[in-house]
Motif scaffolding. Structure first.
Motif, PDB file in Angstrom:
ATOM      1  N   MET A 103       6.901  35.224  62.564  1.00 57.42           N
ATOM      2  CA  MET A 103       6.761  36.292  61.578  1.00 57.42           C
ATOM      3  C   MET A 103       5.307  36.747  61.432  1.00 57.42           C
ATOM      4  N   ILE A 104       5.146  38.050  61.275  1.00 55.80           N
ATOM      5  CA  ILE A 104       3.886  38.631  60.822  1.00 55.80           C
ATOM      6  C   ILE A 104       4.195  39.277  59.488  1.00 55.80           C
ATOM      7  N   THR A 105       3.380  38.980  58.484  1.00 55.03           N
ATOM      8  CA  THR A 105       3.629  39.505  57.143  1.00 55.03           C
ATOM      9  C   THR A 105       2.317  39.989  56.529  1.00 55.03           C
ATOM     10  N   SER A 106       2.453  40.761  55.483  1.00 57.07           N
ATOM     11  CA  SER A 106       1.289  41.296  54.786  1.00 57.07           C
ATOM     12  C   SER A 106       0.448  40.166  54.204  1.00 57.07           C
ATOM     13  N   ALA A 107      -0.861  40.314  54.290  1.00 59.38           N
ATOM     14  CA  ALA A 107      -1.769  39.325  53.713  1.00 59.38           C
ATOM     15  C   ALA A 107      -1.683  39.318  52.191  1.00 59.38           C
ATOM     16  N   GLU A 108      -1.044  40.325  51.605  1.00 52.92           N
ATOM     17  CA  GLU A 108      -0.890  40.377  50.148  1.00 52.92           C
ATOM     18  C   GLU A 108       0.156  39.382  49.658  1.00 52.92           C
ATOM     19  N   ASN A 109       1.077  38.964  50.532  1.00 53.00           N
ATOM     20  CA  ASN A 109       2.102  38.001  50.136  1.00 53.00           C
ATOM     21  C   ASN A 109       1.474  36.632  49.906  1.00 53.00           C
ATOM     22  N   GLY A 125      -7.565  38.961  59.950  1.00 53.91           N
ATOM     23  CA  GLY A 125      -8.907  39.381  59.575  1.00 53.91           C
ATOM     24  C   GLY A 125      -9.073  40.866  59.846  1.00 53.91           C
ATOM     25  N   ASP A 126     -10.243  41.256  60.355  1.00 53.15           N
ATOM     26  CA  ASP A 126     -10.545  42.676  60.606  1.00 53.15           C
ATOM     27  C   ASP A 126      -9.784  43.238  61.811  1.00 53.15           C
ATOM     28  N   THR A 127      -9.120  42.386  62.587  1.00 51.14           N
ATOM     29  CA  THR A 127      -8.486  42.856  63.822  1.00 51.14           C
ATOM     30  C   THR A 127      -7.063  43.367  63.624  1.00 51.14           C
ATOM     31  N   LEU A 186      -1.252  46.857  63.574  1.00 53.11           N
ATOM     32  CA  LEU A 186      -0.675  46.644  62.245  1.00 53.11           C
ATOM     33  C   LEU A 186      -1.273  47.620  61.233  1.00 53.11           C
ATOM     34  N   PRO A 187      -0.454  48.096  60.279  1.00 52.05           N
ATOM     35  CA  PRO A 187      -0.936  49.107  59.332  1.00 52.05           C
ATOM     36  C   PRO A 187      -1.746  48.555  58.162  1.00 52.05           C
ATOM     37  N   ALA A 188      -1.705  47.232  57.940  1.00 53.41           N
ATOM     38  CA  ALA A 188      -2.378  46.644  56.783  1.00 53.41           C
ATOM     39  C   ALA A 188      -2.842  45.230  57.132  1.00 53.41           C
ATOM     40  N   PRO A 189      -3.788  44.684  56.361  1.00 52.22           N
ATOM     41  CA  PRO A 189      -4.194  43.296  56.591  1.00 52.22           C
ATOM     42  C   PRO A 189      -2.957  42.393  56.608  1.00 52.22           C
ATOM     43  N   SER A 190      -2.897  41.515  57.613  1.00 52.77           N
ATOM     44  CA  SER A 190      -1.691  40.723  57.829  1.00 52.77           C
ATOM     45  C   SER A 190      -2.030  39.305  58.269  1.00 52.77           C
TER      46      SER A 190
END
Length: 86
Positions: free
Chosen positions: A19-25, A35-37, A43-47
């Protein structure tokens, strides 16, 4: 994110993915941040990559959106290896 070394299963019709998920979770202990990559990876958002959420999907249904940096892939594979006691 595909973590199998190519297709698996009968006639190579499957892939192992994590899974790849939003870093906000809420973070999990084995999460690997992009990170910045994140944008370079498509990806559309930090993840974050969540190696503890592994699944099998049909290879025909996998749509590539980007490429993960080698250091992130290495860290994800290391954490999967630890979880599998390899």
């Amino acid at each position: 994110m595909i973590v199998s070394d190519g297709p698996v299963g009968e006639a190579g019709s499957l892939l192992w993915v994590v899974m790849i998920t939003s870093a906000e979770n809420r973070a999990w202990p084995d999460d690997v941040p992009f990170g910045d990559t994140f944008a370079q990876s498509g990806l559309p958002a930090p993840s974050v990559v969540r190696p503890s959420k592994i699944a099998t999907i049909e290879a025909a249904q996998a749509d590539p959106i980007g490429k993960v940096q080698p250091a992130i892939l290495a860290e994800v594979m290391s954490r999967i290896g630890r979880m599998l006691a390899l």
